[in-house]
Design an enzyme around this catalytic site. Structure first.
Site, PDB file in Angstrom:
ATOM      1  N   LYS A  73       0.838  -1.213   0.000  1.00  0.00           N
ATOM      2  CA  LYS A  73       0.000   0.000   0.000  1.00  0.00           C
ATOM      3  C   LYS A  73       0.866   1.254   0.000  1.00  0.00           C
ATOM      4  O   LYS A  73       0.621   2.186  -0.770  1.00  0.00           O
ATOM      5  CB  LYS A  73      -0.927  -0.006   1.224  1.00  0.00           C
ATOM      6  N   GLN A 117      -4.239  -1.198   9.683  1.00  0.00           N
ATOM      7  CA  GLN A 117      -4.228  -2.519   9.055  1.00  0.00           C
ATOM      8  C   GLN A 117      -4.891  -3.545   9.979  1.00  0.00           C
ATOM      9  O   GLN A 117      -4.516  -3.673  11.149  1.00  0.00           O
ATOM     10  CB  GLN A 117      -2.770  -2.933   8.740  1.00  0.00           C
ATOM     11  N   ASP A 140     -10.389   3.921   4.462  1.00  0.00           N
ATOM     12  CA  ASP A 140     -10.890   2.545   4.337  1.00  0.00           C
ATOM     13  C   ASP A 140     -12.421   2.515   4.334  1.00  0.00           C
ATOM     14  O   ASP A 140     -13.019   1.493   3.999  1.00  0.00           O
ATOM     15  CB  ASP A 140     -10.376   1.698   5.515  1.00  0.00           C
TER      16      ASP A 140
END
Ligand code: NAP
Length: 323
Positions: A73, A117, A140
């Site tokens: 990422k 994460q 997200d």
């Protein structure tokens, strides 16, 4: 077999890989194209803001898969001209360290997007952490405010994997309006948002889970079948209506010890196991399901690369919202 084609009216010449019966939807290629567009929008936003948009990623513990995801990422962010920063926190640190880090990032004007994460190691309350992210930096799309907006049909940040699923279906011009869609898996990060997005596109959606009865029969009713359950090769031909589109979100790590017997015959998986001692498999038994599907995604190279591409888009969007 690969060739150039625009037979689905997408307006783009896509290399179409053809299996026995199905068109293989190439997520890696689409992700590269989307990243090129993001590079351009990142440059525009950088100019307008006078600073490079920054994605801050929190990684707690040393889970190898999470480390690999975070690495890809932040690398991808830098490749499109964004700033990618990672704060690594040892698994045995107090959960307050993560909450404190998120709070600082919330208040730091240099940070545009925040990603924690998942999964978090034991002892962390993931819901509390996700709730603590500034909704305007929640790239997200897991904060309840953003989840609510998505379900009301006015999304701010669409969760990255579900956004990737829709982007792939759209690119291959898979019809959605009025079609029956079955989503296999009801997680907050994949199944539920995919179902919301398909509903917003006028599909008639059935959301299935581990308690669903007659699962194969329900799935066989689907014009569009999305599998996100974390069970390697679970979806076989028996689940797939002739001519359906099958999108495989699953990412399962196989070794010679845990490979399901019916996948052991797959030439691709056998080759990977022989070469590296491990292989990736989706939730769909690709070779079997492709005999009935008209469109199908591979694993790897399907939805996975799109997740990262969508994260980059969301980060640029977050930066423009702050502007
Ligand atoms: P999750 O949170 O573990 O949820 C799994 C869902 O599948 C649950 O709703 C569960 O039902 C359902 N399920 C499990 N076994 C089932 C069965 N035998 N029959 C019917 N339903 C079953 O998983 P997730 O986070 O959504 O992830 C799903 C898969 O997608 C995993 O392989 C994950 O690695 C992958 N993934 C990929 C990406 C990507 O970038 N491509 C991103 C995220 C996740 P219940 O609710 O009844 O328990």
């Amino acid at each position: 077999m690969a060739g150039q084609s625009d037979r689905y009216g997408t307006g783009y010449a896509l290399p179409v890989m053809q299996s026995t019966a199905a068109i293989v939807m190439d997520g890696a290629l689409l992700a590269r194209e989307l990243r090129e567009k993001t590079r351009e929008s990142a440059a525009r936003v950088t100019k307008a803001l006078g600073k490079t948009p920054c994605l801050k990623v929190f990684l707690v513990g040393d889970d190898p898969a999470s480390q690999a995801y975070v690495g890809s990422k932040t690398r991808a962010a830098e490749e499109v001209g964004l700033q990618g920063e990672t704060l690594r926190i040892p698994a045995d640190e107090s959960p307050d360290r993560l909450l404190d880090g998120v709070s600082r990032a919330n208040n730091d004007p240099a940070v545009d997007g925040i990603l924690v994460q998942l999964p978090l190691p034991p002892g962390h309350d993931a819901t509390r952490v996700l709730d603590s992210i500034d909704p305007l930096k929640d790239v997200d799309g897991f904060h309840p405010e953003n989840v609510g907006l998505l379900h009301q049909g006015r999304p701010r940040f669409v969760p990255c994997t579900p956004a990737g699923v829709l982007a792939l279906l759209d690119r291959y011009a898979v019809p959605l309006a009025g079609r029956r869609a079955v989503v296999l898996g009801r997680s907050d990060i994949v199944g539920k948002p995919v179902a919301a997005l398909l509903t917003a596109r006028d599909a008639t959606v059935t959301l299935c889970h581990s308690k669903t009865r007659d699962l194969a029969a329900v799935c066989r009713g689907a014009d569009v079948l999305i599998a996100a359950i974390g069970r390697p090769g679970f979806v076989t031909r028996e689940f797939v209506k002739e001519g359906a589109a099958v999108v495989d979100v699953g990412i399962n790590r196989l070794t010679p010890e845990n490979i399901p017997q019916h996948l052991a015959q797959s030439p691709r998986i056998r080759a990977a196991l022989e070469l590296k001692g491990r292989a990736l498999a989706g939730d769909v038994d690709f070779d079997d399901a492709a005999k009935a599907a008209r469109w199908i995604t591979p694993v790897p190279g399907g939805v996975g690369p799109l997740t990262v591409a969508m994260l980059l888009e969301n980060t640029v969007k977050a930066a423009s919202l702050h502007a």
